[in-house]
Design a protein around this motif. Structure first.
Motif, PDB file in Angstrom:
ATOM      1  N   ALA A 236      -3.061  58.690 111.865  1.00  0.00           N
ATOM      2  CA  ALA A 236      -2.205  59.817 112.061  1.00  0.00           C
ATOM      3  C   ALA A 236      -2.435  60.693 111.022  1.00  0.00           C
ATOM      4  CB  ALA A 236      -0.584  59.631 112.076  1.00  0.00           C
ATOM      5  N   ALA A 237      -2.357  62.152 111.066  1.00  0.00           N
ATOM      6  CA  ALA A 237      -2.815  62.800 109.621  1.00  0.00           C
ATOM      7  C   ALA A 237      -1.452  63.830 109.718  1.00  0.00           C
ATOM      8  CB  ALA A 237      -4.068  63.720 110.027  1.00  0.00           C
ATOM      9  N   LYS A 238      -1.269  64.262 108.657  1.00  0.00           N
ATOM     10  CA  LYS A 238      -0.088  65.533 108.320  1.00  0.00           C
ATOM     11  C   LYS A 238      -0.882  66.475 107.937  1.00  0.00           C
ATOM     12  CE  LYS A 238       3.783  66.704 105.672  1.00  0.00           C
ATOM     13  NZ  LYS A 238       4.715  66.336 104.452  1.00  0.00           N
ATOM     14  N   ILE A 239      -1.149  67.535 108.453  1.00  0.00           N
ATOM     15  CA  ILE A 239      -1.886  68.667 108.055  1.00  0.00           C
ATOM     16  C   ILE A 239      -1.094  69.276 106.762  1.00  0.00           C
ATOM     17  CG2 ILE A 239      -3.077  71.069 108.316  1.00  0.00           C
ATOM     18  CD1 ILE A 239      -4.316  68.453 110.044  1.00  0.00           C
ATOM     19  N   LEU A 240      -2.058  69.698 105.622  1.00  0.00           N
ATOM     20  CA  LEU A 240      -1.225  70.139 104.455  1.00  0.00           C
ATOM     21  C   LEU A 240      -1.678  71.775 104.413  1.00  0.00           C
ATOM     22  CD1 LEU A 240      -1.877  67.279 101.956  1.00  0.00           C
ATOM     23  CD2 LEU A 240       0.349  68.179 103.204  1.00  0.00           C
ATOM     24  N   CYS A 241      -3.044  72.128 104.258  1.00  0.00           N
ATOM     25  CA  CYS A 241      -3.356  73.529 104.081  1.00  0.00           C
ATOM     26  C   CYS A 241      -4.767  73.650 104.628  1.00  0.00           C
ATOM     27  CB  CYS A 241      -3.145  73.964 102.694  1.00  0.00           C
ATOM     28  SG  CYS A 241      -4.091  72.913 101.419  1.00  0.00           S
TER      29      CYS A 241
ATOM     30  N   ALA B  96      -8.674  58.110  97.336  1.00  0.00           N
ATOM     31  CA  ALA B  96      -7.770  59.280  97.591  1.00  0.00           C
ATOM     32  C   ALA B  96      -6.425  59.257  96.804  1.00  0.00           C
ATOM     33  CB  ALA B  96      -7.422  59.540  98.881  1.00  0.00           C
ATOM     34  N   LEU B  97      -5.989  60.532  96.253  1.00  0.00           N
ATOM     35  CA  LEU B  97      -4.656  60.688  95.648  1.00  0.00           C
ATOM     36  C   LEU B  97      -3.671  60.034  96.545  1.00  0.00           C
ATOM     37  CD1 LEU B  97      -3.105  61.598  92.759  1.00  0.00           C
ATOM     38  CD2 LEU B  97      -3.021  63.894  94.363  1.00  0.00           C
ATOM     39  N   THR B  98      -2.884  59.478  96.133  1.00  0.00           N
ATOM     40  CA  THR B  98      -1.775  58.883  96.948  1.00  0.00           C
ATOM     41  C   THR B  98      -0.402  59.392  96.738  1.00  0.00           C
ATOM     42  OG1 THR B  98      -1.322  56.980  95.421  1.00  0.00           O
ATOM     43  CG2 THR B  98      -2.940  56.612  97.330  1.00  0.00           C
ATOM     44  N   SER B  99       0.585  59.354  97.833  1.00  0.00           N
ATOM     45  CA  SER B  99       2.028  59.661  97.651  1.00  0.00           C
ATOM     46  C   SER B  99       1.858  61.186  97.588  1.00  0.00           C
ATOM     47  CB  SER B  99       2.667  59.252  96.364  1.00  0.00           C
ATOM     48  OG  SER B  99       2.641  57.698  96.409  1.00  0.00           O
ATOM     49  N   VAL B 100       1.093  61.838  98.247  1.00  0.00           N
ATOM     50  CA  VAL B 100       1.052  63.206  98.314  1.00  0.00           C
ATOM     51  C   VAL B 100       2.232  63.729  99.358  1.00  0.00           C
ATOM     52  CG1 VAL B 100      -0.322  65.278  98.942  1.00  0.00           C
ATOM     53  CG2 VAL B 100      -1.307  63.432  97.561  1.00  0.00           C
ATOM     54  N   THR B 101       2.673  64.611  99.019  1.00  0.00           N
ATOM     55  CA  THR B 101       3.571  65.512  99.904  1.00  0.00           C
ATOM     56  C   THR B 101       3.410  66.736 100.412  1.00  0.00           C
ATOM     57  OG1 THR B 101       5.131  66.131  97.960  1.00  0.00           O
ATOM     58  CG2 THR B 101       5.488  63.908  99.135  1.00  0.00           C
ATOM     59  N   ILE B 102       2.729  67.663  99.318  1.00  0.00           N
ATOM     60  CA  ILE B 102       2.319  69.012  99.698  1.00  0.00           C
ATOM     61  C   ILE B 102       1.164  69.471  99.095  1.00  0.00           C
ATOM     62  CG2 ILE B 102       3.714  70.022  97.912  1.00  0.00           C
ATOM     63  CD1 ILE B 102       4.705  72.220 100.041  1.00  0.00           C
ATOM     64  N   ALA B 103       0.465  70.325  99.557  1.00  0.00           N
ATOM     65  CA  ALA B 103      -0.602  70.859  98.928  1.00  0.00           C
ATOM     66  C   ALA B 103      -1.118  72.323  99.501  1.00  0.00           C
ATOM     67  CB  ALA B 103      -1.864  70.150  99.261  1.00  0.00           C
ATOM     68  N   SER B 104      -1.507  73.009  98.267  1.00  0.00           N
ATOM     69  CA  SER B 104      -1.916  74.592  98.761  1.00  0.00           C
ATOM     70  C   SER B 104      -3.451  74.754  98.163  1.00  0.00           C
ATOM     71  CB  SER B 104      -1.018  75.452  97.947  1.00  0.00           C
ATOM     72  OG  SER B 104      -1.105  76.668  98.192  1.00  0.00           O
ATOM     73  N   CYS B 105      -4.287  75.571  99.046  1.00  0.00           N
ATOM     74  CA  CYS B 105      -5.486  75.360  98.600  1.00  0.00           C
ATOM     75  C   CYS B 105      -5.755  77.038  98.876  1.00  0.00           C
ATOM     76  CB  CYS B 105      -6.425  74.689  99.550  1.00  0.00           C
ATOM     77  SG  CYS B 105      -6.223  75.043 101.237  1.00  0.00           S
ATOM     78  N   ALA B 106      -7.054  77.417  97.942  1.00  0.00           N
ATOM     79  CA  ALA B 106      -7.734  78.730  98.049  1.00  0.00           C
ATOM     80  C   ALA B 106      -9.155  78.728  97.582  1.00  0.00           C
ATOM     81  CB  ALA B 106      -6.952  79.775  96.904  1.00  0.00           C
TER      82      ALA B 106
END
Length: 219
Positions: free
Chosen positions: A58-63, A114-124
């Motif tokens: 499963a994947a949780k889409i972040l940005c 991979a960096l773990t325990s990620v809850t949110i991310a933003s990209c540009a």
């Protein structure tokens, strides 16, 4: 007024028609002072089929962010892999078909983990450097903080993560939003656990090296 004279209370406009004109249809004024009826062109809609990101489970889409008219970079975290941060390049063809490149781990120092325990991310996407920068928050664990990664796209759909990353472990962060000036700089806004806000400025180098952190905060 017109030539120094006041306008009529019911002004009129006279022009020569270019082509057939139907009553009550919108017109356009041409450069030769004629008018033409605005053309109406029917465009049929096309809908592609759903395509999943190349995740392991499963994947949780972040940005996501576009890097060209037909390519974008998608970031997600995987709950079954310690909420690790991953990404892939998506390629759009015929406006309906998406094809993803290989799943790529986004990790500290550009490593393969991979960096773990990620809850949110933003990209540009910084157009001057041709670099995608992503800021990711992991509020728990040994690397708790906010982290910046620079990525480039090469070939058809290859994502490269620069080994020069940057982190801030100033406290527990909740949420983040990043923006670039397209001159090699990015600003990230986030919230501390004490509800104070903080902003970080980072420099985007050639190939996606991230450096020179500055900060401004409330409270």
């Amino acid at each position: 007024n017109v030539n120094g004279s006041a306008l009529s209370t019911a002004p009129t406009f006279t022009a020569t028609a270019s082509g057939a004109i139907t009553a009550d249809k919108p017109l356009i004024l041409n450069t030769d002072a004629t008018v033409s009826q605005v053309a109406e062109t029917a465009v049929s809609a096309s809908t592609g089929s759903t395509v999943n990101v190349p995740s392991s489970g499963a994947a949780k889409i972040l940005c996501s962010v576009w890097v060209s008219a037909t390519k974008f970079v998608q970031f997600w975290e995987e709950p079954s892999n310690s909420n690790g941060l991953y990404a892939a390049v998506g390629v759009v063809t015929n406006n309906t078909t998406i094809t993803y490149g290989s799943r790529t781990a986004i990790g500290l120092s550009g490593g393969g983990s991979a960096l773990t325990s990620v809850t949110i991310a933003s990209c540009a996407y910084d157009t001057s450097k041709e670099v995608v920068i992503v800021a990711a928050v992991n509020p728990n664990g040994s690397n708790a903080g906010i982290h910046w990664f620079g990525c480039t796209v090469t070939g058809t759909n290859t994502l490269n993560v620069n080994s020069t990353t940057l982190s801030s472990t100033d406290g527990n962060f909740y949420g983040c939003a990043i923006a670039v000036d397209n001159k090699g700089h990015a600003c990230t806004s986030t919230i501390f656990s004490n509800n104070n806000w903080i902003q970080y400025g980072v420099t985007i180098g050639t190939g996606g090296a991230i450096s020179a952190k500055t900060q401004n905060q409330s409270g």
